[in-house]
Design a protein around this motif. Structure first.
Motif, PDB file in Angstrom:
ATOM      1  N   TYR A 192       0.833  -1.207   0.000  1.00 55.17           N
ATOM      2  CA  TYR A 192       0.000   0.000   0.000  1.00 55.17           C
ATOM      3  C   TYR A 192       0.862   1.249   0.000  1.00 55.17           C
ATOM      4  CZ  TYR A 192      -4.464  -2.272   0.165  1.00 55.17           C
ATOM      5  OH  TYR A 192      -5.576  -2.983  -0.195  1.00 55.17           O
ATOM      6  N   ARG A 193       0.273   2.318  -0.551  1.00 55.25           N
ATOM      7  CA  ARG A 193       1.027   3.567  -0.679  1.00 55.25           C
ATOM      8  C   ARG A 193       0.162   4.729  -0.199  1.00 55.25           C
ATOM      9  NH1 ARG A 193       3.863   6.945  -4.445  1.00 55.25           N
ATOM     10  NH2 ARG A 193       3.318   9.008  -3.648  1.00 55.25           N
ATOM     11  N   TYR A 194       0.741   5.584   0.610  1.00 58.66           N
ATOM     12  CA  TYR A 194       0.025   6.763   1.102  1.00 58.66           C
ATOM     13  C   TYR A 194       0.097   7.879   0.065  1.00 58.66           C
ATOM     14  CZ  TYR A 194      -1.589  10.546   4.046  1.00 58.66           C
ATOM     15  OH  TYR A 194      -2.316  11.592   4.549  1.00 58.66           O
ATOM     16  N   VAL A 195      -1.056   8.440  -0.293  1.00 61.01           N
ATOM     17  CA  VAL A 195      -1.096   9.579  -1.218  1.00 61.01           C
ATOM     18  C   VAL A 195      -1.947  10.726  -0.665  1.00 61.01           C
ATOM     19  CG1 VAL A 195      -0.700   8.234  -3.356  1.00 61.01           C
ATOM     20  CG2 VAL A 195      -3.047   8.556  -2.517  1.00 61.01           C
ATOM     21  N   GLY A 196      -2.561  10.517   0.496  1.00 62.77           N
ATOM     22  CA  GLY A 196      -3.493  11.509   1.048  1.00 62.77           C
ATOM     23  C   GLY A 196      -4.920  11.111   0.680  1.00 62.77           C
ATOM     24  N   LYS A 197      -5.867  11.499   1.557  1.00 61.09           N
ATOM     25  CA  LYS A 197      -7.258  11.023   1.421  1.00 61.09           C
ATOM     26  C   LYS A 197      -7.952  11.454   0.138  1.00 61.09           C
ATOM     27  CE  LYS A 197      -8.618  10.931   6.162  1.00 61.09           C
ATOM     28  NZ  LYS A 197      -9.462  11.529   7.192  1.00 61.09           N
ATOM     29  N   LYS A 198      -7.721  12.689  -0.270  1.00 58.36           N
ATOM     30  CA  LYS A 198      -8.430  13.208  -1.441  1.00 58.36           C
ATOM     31  C   LYS A 198      -8.051  12.399  -2.692  1.00 58.36           C
ATOM     32  CE  LYS A 198      -9.305  17.534  -3.785  1.00 58.36           C
ATOM     33  NZ  LYS A 198      -8.760  18.835  -4.111  1.00 58.36           N
ATOM     34  N   LEU A 199      -6.741  12.232  -2.883  1.00 53.82           N
ATOM     35  CA  LEU A 199      -6.269  11.512  -4.066  1.00 53.82           C
ATOM     36  C   LEU A 199      -6.576  10.015  -3.978  1.00 53.82           C
ATOM     37  CD1 LEU A 199      -4.866  11.481  -6.771  1.00 53.82           C
ATOM     38  CD2 LEU A 199      -2.651  11.483  -5.612  1.00 53.82           C
ATOM     39  N   SER A 200      -6.425   9.437  -2.789  1.00 51.07           N
ATOM     40  CA  SER A 200      -6.684   7.995  -2.662  1.00 51.07           C
ATOM     41  C   SER A 200      -8.146   7.687  -2.986  1.00 51.07           C
ATOM     42  CB  SER A 200      -6.327   7.492  -1.263  1.00 51.07           C
ATOM     43  OG  SER A 200      -7.113   8.138  -0.285  1.00 51.07           O
ATOM     44  N   THR A 201      -9.054   8.558  -2.556  1.00 50.23           N
ATOM     45  CA  THR A 201     -10.482   8.348  -2.826  1.00 50.23           C
ATOM     46  C   THR A 201     -10.755   8.473  -4.327  1.00 50.23           C
ATOM     47  OG1 THR A 201     -11.000   9.196  -0.636  1.00 50.23           O
ATOM     48  CG2 THR A 201     -12.814   9.149  -2.211  1.00 50.23           C
ATOM     49  N   TYR A 202     -10.135   9.476  -4.937  1.00 51.37           N
ATOM     50  CA  TYR A 202     -10.314   9.673  -6.383  1.00 51.37           C
ATOM     51  C   TYR A 202      -9.804   8.459  -7.167  1.00 51.37           C
ATOM     52  CZ  TYR A 202      -9.709  11.548 -11.072  1.00 51.37           C
ATOM     53  OH  TYR A 202      -9.773  11.722 -12.436  1.00 51.37           O
ATOM     54  N   LEU A 203      -8.608   7.976  -6.814  1.00 53.74           N
ATOM     55  CA  LEU A 203      -8.022   6.842  -7.534  1.00 53.74           C
ATOM     56  C   LEU A 203      -8.838   5.566  -7.306  1.00 53.74           C
ATOM     57  CD1 LEU A 203      -4.194   7.444  -6.874  1.00 53.74           C
ATOM     58  CD2 LEU A 203      -5.508   8.023  -8.916  1.00 53.74           C
ATOM     59  N   TYR A 204      -9.301   5.383  -6.066  1.00 50.60           N
ATOM     60  CA  TYR A 204     -10.089   4.192  -5.725  1.00 50.60           C
ATOM     61  C   TYR A 204     -11.408   4.186  -6.508  1.00 50.60           C
ATOM     62  CZ  TYR A 204     -12.721   0.831  -2.903  1.00 50.60           C
ATOM     63  OH  TYR A 204     -13.476  -0.240  -2.485  1.00 50.60           O
ATOM     64  N   GLU A 205     -12.091   5.319  -6.489  1.00 50.68           N
ATOM     65  CA  GLU A 205     -13.407   5.380  -7.147  1.00 50.68           C
ATOM     66  C   GLU A 205     -13.315   5.266  -8.665  1.00 50.68           C
ATOM     67  OE1 GLU A 205     -15.162   8.921  -5.469  1.00 50.68           O
ATOM     68  OE2 GLU A 205     -15.764   7.836  -3.642  1.00 50.68           O
ATOM     69  N   ASN A 206     -12.184   5.667  -9.220  1.00 47.13           N
ATOM     70  CA  ASN A 206     -12.026   5.628 -10.673  1.00 47.13           C
ATOM     71  C   ASN A 206     -11.152   4.467 -11.160  1.00 47.13           C
ATOM     72  OD1 ASN A 206     -13.427   8.207 -11.759  1.00 47.13           O
ATOM     73  ND2 ASN A 206     -12.306   8.871  -9.939  1.00 47.13           N
TER      74      ASN A 206
END
Ligand SMILES: [Zn+2]
Length: 215
Positions: A192-206
């Motif tokens: 797993y890699r930390y990118v911050g919540k905003k980006l992680s949510t965007y990447l996960y959802e897309n």
């Protein structure tokens, strides 16, 4: 007949590598040195490398309640992982950090070990060359679940929980199944890699990898 097949294969190959957005990436090719290694969306992969001297300034030891032995992550990633792991524990899931920050020289030895024992091709599939490992950012970690083996994390009850919830804490599954031709690494359920919540949510959802996002 054979000749015709060869021509078709050649034409398809030419089409794939000559278009603006190739269908596959050529790894360890036209390598760029990363200019902003401290940014949370930093892309470290087979085509973008960190300087051998890069060491994050805000490394901190991860709470040994949620890490195997002494592991280091950058402050924000450490805080986020500790929260993730302790929240999971309240629900009965055991998610433990088994590897986190690794410096350039450690990665050099690790990669060389795979080359010496398994050969170059195998080494490049499962280990990054020095400077090309995300673990040098202090933002990546490998986890294990209650079956106590990160190699078997996929078969642990924790895998599913992690897969559905890690993005809420700022983490992404960095090398997903089906994206090997983009990331350059085989599916790693434990990394797993930390990118911050905003980006992680965007990447996960897309359903996007960092490579696709940064392109
Ligand atoms: Zn890893």
């Amino acid at each position: 007949m054979k000749k015709e097949i060869l021509i078709i294969v050649f034409l398809l190959y030419s089409l794939m590598i000559h278009q603006d957005k190739p269908l596959f990436t050529k790894f360890y090719y036209q390598i760029k040195e990363i200019q902003k290694p401290d940014s949370f969306d930093v892309l470290v992969n087979k085509n973008n490398c960190l300087s051998p001297t890069y060491i994050p300034k805000d490394l901190e030891i991860v709470n040994t309640k949620v890490a195997y032995d002494q592991k280091f992550l950058r402050h924000e990633a450490k805080e986020a992982f500790e929260k993730l792991s302790l929240d999971a524990l309240e629900l009965g899931y055991h998610i433990v950090c088994v590897s986190a920050y690794r410096d350039y020289d450690y990665q050099k030895d690790l990669y060389q070990y795979y080359v010496d024992s398994k050969g170059l091709e195998y080494a490049d599939q499962c280990s990054a060359r020095p400077g090309h490992s995300e673990h040098q950012t202090g933002l990546s970690l490998d986890v294990m679940g209650s079956n106590m083996d990160y190699n078997l994390f996929l078969h642990s009850v924790e895998y599913d929980w992690m897969h559905k919830n890690a993005h809420k804490y700022g983490f992404i599954l960095r090398y997903p199944k089906g994206k090997e031709h983009i990331t350059g690494f085989k599916f790693e359920p434990w990394h797993y890699r930390y990118v911050g919540k905003k980006l992680s949510t965007y990447l996960y959802e897309n359903h996007l990898t960092l490579e696709e996002y940064k392109k």
